[in-house]
Design a protein around this motif. Sequence first.
Motif, PDB file in Angstrom:
ATOM      1  N   MET A 184       0.847  -1.188   0.000  1.00  0.00           N
ATOM      2  CA  MET A 184       0.000   0.000   0.000  1.00  0.00           C
ATOM      3  C   MET A 184       0.890   1.248   0.000  1.00  0.00           C
ATOM      4  O   MET A 184       1.823   1.349   0.796  1.00  0.00           O
ATOM      5  N   ALA A 185       0.610   2.183  -0.893  1.00  0.00           N
ATOM      6  CA  ALA A 185       1.412   3.393  -0.998  1.00  0.00           C
ATOM      7  C   ALA A 185       1.176   4.319   0.200  1.00  0.00           C
ATOM      8  O   ALA A 185       0.071   4.389   0.749  1.00  0.00           O
ATOM      9  N   ILE A 186       2.214   5.006   0.583  1.00  0.00           N
ATOM     10  CA  ILE A 186       2.098   6.031   1.617  1.00  0.00           C
ATOM     11  C   ILE A 186       1.217   7.164   1.095  1.00  0.00           C
ATOM     12  O   ILE A 186       1.326   7.561  -0.065  1.00  0.00           O
ATOM     13  N   ARG A 209      12.824   6.321  -3.357  1.00  0.00           N
ATOM     14  CA  ARG A 209      12.052   5.512  -4.308  1.00  0.00           C
ATOM     15  C   ARG A 209      10.916   4.752  -3.611  1.00  0.00           C
ATOM     16  O   ARG A 209      10.716   3.555  -3.803  1.00  0.00           O
ATOM     17  N   ILE A 210      10.190   5.497  -2.810  1.00  0.00           N
ATOM     18  CA  ILE A 210       9.074   4.931  -2.059  1.00  0.00           C
ATOM     19  C   ILE A 210       7.779   5.248  -2.804  1.00  0.00           C
ATOM     20  O   ILE A 210       7.570   6.375  -3.265  1.00  0.00           O
ATOM     21  N   ASP A 211       6.906   4.260  -2.926  1.00  0.00           N
ATOM     22  CA  ASP A 211       5.602   4.498  -3.543  1.00  0.00           C
ATOM     23  C   ASP A 211       4.766   5.400  -2.637  1.00  0.00           C
ATOM     24  O   ASP A 211       4.668   5.163  -1.426  1.00  0.00           O
ATOM     25  N   ASP A 234       0.158   2.801   6.114  1.00  0.00           N
ATOM     26  CA  ASP A 234      -0.461   1.570   6.609  1.00  0.00           C
ATOM     27  C   ASP A 234      -1.060   1.759   8.000  1.00  0.00           C
ATOM     28  O   ASP A 234      -0.862   0.954   8.911  1.00  0.00           O
ATOM     29  N   GLY A 235      -1.781   2.860   8.162  1.00  0.00           N
ATOM     30  CA  GLY A 235      -2.464   3.126   9.423  1.00  0.00           C
ATOM     31  C   GLY A 235      -1.662   3.941  10.415  1.00  0.00           C
ATOM     32  O   GLY A 235      -2.205   4.359  11.449  1.00  0.00           O
TER      33      GLY A 235
END
Length: 217
Positions: free
Chosen positions: A1-3, A25-27, A60-61
């Motif tokens: 799941m993307a940030i 390189r984080i989604d 992620d929450g």
Amino acid sequence: MAIKFYYLSGSPFGWKVWLALERKRIDYEMVLLSADGGDLKQPGFLAINPRGKVPAISDDGYNLYESSAICEYLDERYADSGAGLWPGNLCDRATGRRMESEVGAYIYPPLRRLVEELLFRREGIPDEAAISSAREALASELNLFAQAAVGDFLLGHEPSLADFALYPMTALLDRLDLRHPQRAFSGLMPEPLKSWSGRVEALSYFQKTVPPHWRAG
């Protein structure tokens, strides 16, 4: 799941996080908010940051705000993704963290005063004494950064979070010059920082992070 990355176009602290996300390189999914539209005061956003400010992320929450804390989290949480935000040497990291802190403590206050007087003021005339004082303070601070840089970037031959903290602030000088060219704020940049700025802008992911409303002029 993307940030989910919550951002105001042109926010220098948000821009710092945006550059960090790209280097790592984080989604991510950008959620572009509008201060004038009241987005920062909506219950949904206040549940993420009760201070009603950007940047903020939801991963992620897990919700987090304050740009430095976000970037440190990204660097540790996604240590195996992209490139690190700090050099490997302990002393270089400590110097970089000092520089990042100095940007917020000493560069941002006079720059914010200039922005308030010349971009955000909606009535009355600008306070010329305040502008002169802010200009002098900013020139002094930028010279200190120019003297402290030790390579192509502030900490050597690779960009770090120190660069990502400082660059968005200096970019606002060009923005001020668009509205007030006679004041020549970009002339406050020492020559070493002008070259440094060009190297930041040459990073492969830089153009993706240019504030959306700046693209239109």
